[in-house]
Design an enzyme around this catalytic site. Structure first.
Site, short mmCIF file in Angstrom:
data_model
loop_
_atom_site.label_atom_id
_atom_site.label_comp_id
_atom_site.label_asym_id
_atom_site.label_seq_id
_atom_site.Cartn_x
_atom_site.Cartn_y
_atom_site.Cartn_z
CD GLU A 1 -9.54 -8.90 18.49
OE1 GLU A 1 -10.72 -9.20 18.76
OE2 GLU A 1 -9.03 -7.81 18.80
CD GLU A 2 -9.21 -13.41 17.05
OE1 GLU A 2 -9.87 -13.90 17.99
OE2 GLU A 2 -9.70 -12.63 16.22
CB SER B 1 -19.09 -9.11 16.96
OG SER B 1 -17.80 -9.57 16.64
CG ASP C 1 -14.76 -3.03 13.52
OD1 ASP C 1 -13.72 -3.57 13.92
OD2 ASP C 1 -15.90 -3.50 13.72
CG HIS D 1 -15.54 -5.01 16.82
ND1 HIS D 1 -16.25 -5.27 15.67
CD2 HIS D 1 -15.74 -6.08 17.64
CE1 HIS D 1 -16.84 -6.45 15.78
NE2 HIS D 1 -16.55 -6.95 16.96
#
Length: 710
Positions: A185-186, A578, A653, A685
């Site tokens: 994800e990051e 977001s 989400d 999401h």
């Protein structure tokens, strides 16, 4: 010419956007003679894998959509979640891989819960014994496939077709060979194992999340109970414990590597040097120290490069080694990302690029000619142009001329360079440029559309001055066919690692903004301080204080419009998703004299409820920055809400949990503040359901237009 009909709500929910049925997954066959790409000849989201022979011009379909890949409803839970991490909307063939050292063309395609293989001029065939395989990769020689199943690493020898299990300790919360949540994800690391160049060994990560409490996500919209359980690392709380090993695929012998005394780390990048040494980028938990460690023999490595950077380190791509061991290294140590040539021991040989602009991607190195190819912002932060620079140093050479947004892929062997280009006024086209003889081959000609034929306005670029004097860029959708003054709505994202105001066709086909413009509403986008594409200093304004300078800059954008003759800023709306949903809340709560109403989609409402890697990079932890977390929380400012608010959220989400909206509802209720709520029980999401998307657009636009009128 007949005027095109105005946009409808149904148009806003339809994908792909006009002019964007464009090949994706661009690459080359291992011999560098053919372009490969994913494309839908029917113009929908279901893609096949195509090959274009650059000498003959012949186009063929290498692989059509495997069974059970043409609908979201047929995907497994694991596939569904991995698609979320990749923000992938397309179906059919979504990824593919060639074996670069195979004597014949060897192609792997995952899909439908199993693997598919093509060899030579044969057909795509299912691979027996690969049911449930995840994150599969061919050995470089094309004689084996490695994959993960039920959290363990397997290898399948294509000669005998029998999968062999290489790891045996997986259980709930412990996996071998898979990227953990925050890595996907990051950190932009989507895999957890890597083949050695000779195909004899595999490096893999064991991720232990058993100590991280389970976070349940309940599917409320289904006829039967379905509960997902995620090991989600909240800011300031424990991360997964990572170990790195190398396993011999012949005998299963495993050697665990010493990645250092500090266990609370991120394994950011892993790759092999051509001589069989393993290179690992290790990032500290506070994301200020990055080490490049080389494991040549045995479990202990040596550090080649160590960087310390305030306020944080932004990761780049994989480590790029030359055949002699030298390194083309990407660094932001000057405040702007640039390229350096390092010796095999990590010492600096020379800087290759420099200046107050950024290298945004390293396309590759053609060693025989001695050139490094890259994309950069040297011409303008609103553009991406392609360049090359000699390994011997010198001034970079610009390779692309058209203003706009260029992305490139360098072919094996360095003969061909793909150039995918578009601008606000031109839909995407893709050319293959021969770097030896100068020929151009059209891979994809632009669709025969432009903004006028679609009834769209071309967004205008504007320059805005931030309160501290920083230059900001904005994009304005000015209504055509309406008389000023125009009411104004702001579309916002504003978070790090995203740049929205760019000279690219995607800016023009923002259909919600265009829908509003067709109804006489001016829509304005501004890349505030903290967003990407402008260097580390520009981004770092948000350090330890998210939700502050971003709102100041959005206010400056509205005041800039108020200084122009054609805009009515007496009642400005704002919307975002977001991080943009978060900034919508912070704008309504912090600047109610400027922003009268807004729509917050999937908003973070308190950063203590978001993940470690992202939040701690910018905010530190709740333990070492309590004031920053308190001030940046929308929950702590809920009583300041004055204008109408619509909150939109998907209840499954798994990135920005619905819990954020639930906590906001509690805070607003306690403060006696009214709000409207739009929930989608089975959306994550990134909303995907076509009917749900259409209903969402209907509700959001009705809300915006209703409150614009007061």
């Amino acid at each position: 010419m007949t005027a095109p009909p105005p946009l409808t709500i149904a148009d806003l929910a339809r994908f792909p956007r006009p002019g964007t049925n464009v090949p994706g997954g661009l690459g080359f066959t291992p011999d560098g003679r053919s372009v490969t790409y994913l494309h839908s000849a029917e113009g929908n989201l279901v893609r096949s894998l195509w090959r274009l022979d650059l000498e003959t011009g012949e186009r063929t379909v290498l692989a059509g959509p495997p069974p059970a890949t043409t609908s979201e409803s047929t995907l497994s839970r694991e596939e569904e979640l991995r698609r979320e991490r990749a923000r992938l909307r397309e179906l059919g063939v979504t990824t593919y891989e060639f074996a670069p050292k195979s004597p014949e063309l060897t192609l792997l395609v995952p899909g439908g819960g199993r693997l598919w293989l093509l060899r030579g001029s044969g057909e795509l065939e299912p691979v027996a014994g690969t049911e449930g395989a995840v994150d599969a990769h061919l050995s470089p020689q094309g004689d084996r496939i490695a994959f993960v199943r039920n959290g363990n690493l397997f290898v399948l020898d294509l000669a005998d077709g029998t999968p062999r299990q290489l790891t045996h300790d997986a259980e709930d919360g412990l996996t071998n060979g898979l990227a953990e949540f925050v890595a996907q994800e990051e950190l932009d690391r989507h895999r957890g194992f890597w083949w050695s160049p000779d195909g004899a060994r595999i490096a893999f990560i064991r991720a232990d999340s058993r100590h991280i409490p389970e976070y349940p996500i309940v599917h409320q919209g289904r006829p039967t109970i379905d509960i997902e359980r995620h090991r989600y690392p909240f800011s300031g709380q424990p991360n997964a414990i990572l170990d790195l090993a190398i396993v011999d695929v012949h005998n299963g012998r495993t050697e665990w590597l010493d990645v250092g005394p500090e266990r609370d780390i991120y394994i950011a990048r892993v790759g092999w040097r051509s001589d069989g040494a393993l290179a690992v980028q290790i990032l500290s938990r506070d994301q200020r120290t990055l080490r490049l460690v080389l494991f040549e023999s045995g479990p202990r490595g040596r550090t080649l490069i160590e960087e310390f950077q305030e306020p944080w380190i932004n990761l780049a791509g994989d480590t790029t080694f030359l055949e002699d061991g030298r390194i083309v290294w990407s660094t932001e140590r000057t405040g702007f990302r640039h390229l350096e040539l390092r010796a095999a021991d990590g010492s600096l040989v020379r800087t290759l690029t420099g200046g107050e602009w950024m290298v945004t991607s390293l396309l590759g190195v053609d060693e025989p000619s001695g050139f490094v190819y890259f994309a950069a912002t040297a011409a303008s932060p609103l553009e991406r142009q392609l360049y090359r620079v000699s390994l011997a140093g010198g001034t970079p050479e610009r390779l692309t001329l058209e203003p706009g947004w260029h992305a490139g892929v360098l072919a094996p062997g360095g003969t061909w360079l793909l150039d995918a280009w578009s601008s606000r006024t031109a839909p995407p086209r893709i050319l293959a440029h021969n770097l030896v003889d100068g020929r151009d081959v059209i891979v994809h000609g632009p669709e025969n559309v432009d903004a006028a034929s679609l009834g769209l306005v071309v967004p205008e670029f504007h320059e805005v001055t931030a309160p501290d004097g920083t230059l900001l860029y904005g994009a304005l959708y000015r209504p055509a066919g309406s008389e000023p003054p125009y009411p104004v709505i702001v579309s916002v994202y504003g978070g790090p690692h995203v740049q929205r105001v760019i000279d690219d066709w995607s800016l023009t086909v923002d259909l919600r903004a265009q829908y509003l413009a067709q109804r006489g509403v001016a829509v304005f986008k501004l890349d505030n301080r903290g967003s990407s594409g402008r260097g580390l200093a520009f981004e770092s304004h948000i350090c330890r204080r998210m939700g502050s300078v971003e709102v100041e800059d959005q206010v400056a954008g509205v005041r800039y419009l108020a200084s122009l003759p054609d805009f009515d800023t007496s009642r400005v709306g704002i919307y975002g998703w977001s991080y943009g949903g978060y900034l919508t809340l912070m704008a309504l709560l912090g600047a109610p004299d400027v922003f009268a109403f807004g729509v917050a989609g999937a908003p973070v409402t308190d950063w203590d409820g978001y993940d470690t890697a992202y939040t701690e990079r910018y905010m530190g932890t709740p333990q070492n920055n309590p004031e920053g977390y308190r001030d940046s929380s929308a929950l702590n400012h809920a009583a300041k809400l004055q204008g109408p608010l619509l909150i939109v959220h998907g209840m499954t989400d798994e990135n920005v949990h619905f819990r954020h909206t639930a906590r906001l509802i509690v805070a607003l209720t306690q403060a006696g503040k009214a709000y409207e709520l739009l929930l989608f029980p089975e959306e994550r999401h990134m909303p995907r359901d076509p009917q749900g998307l259409e209903y969402q657009e209907q509700r959001v636009l009705e809300f915006l237009l209703r409150h614009l009128r007061g």
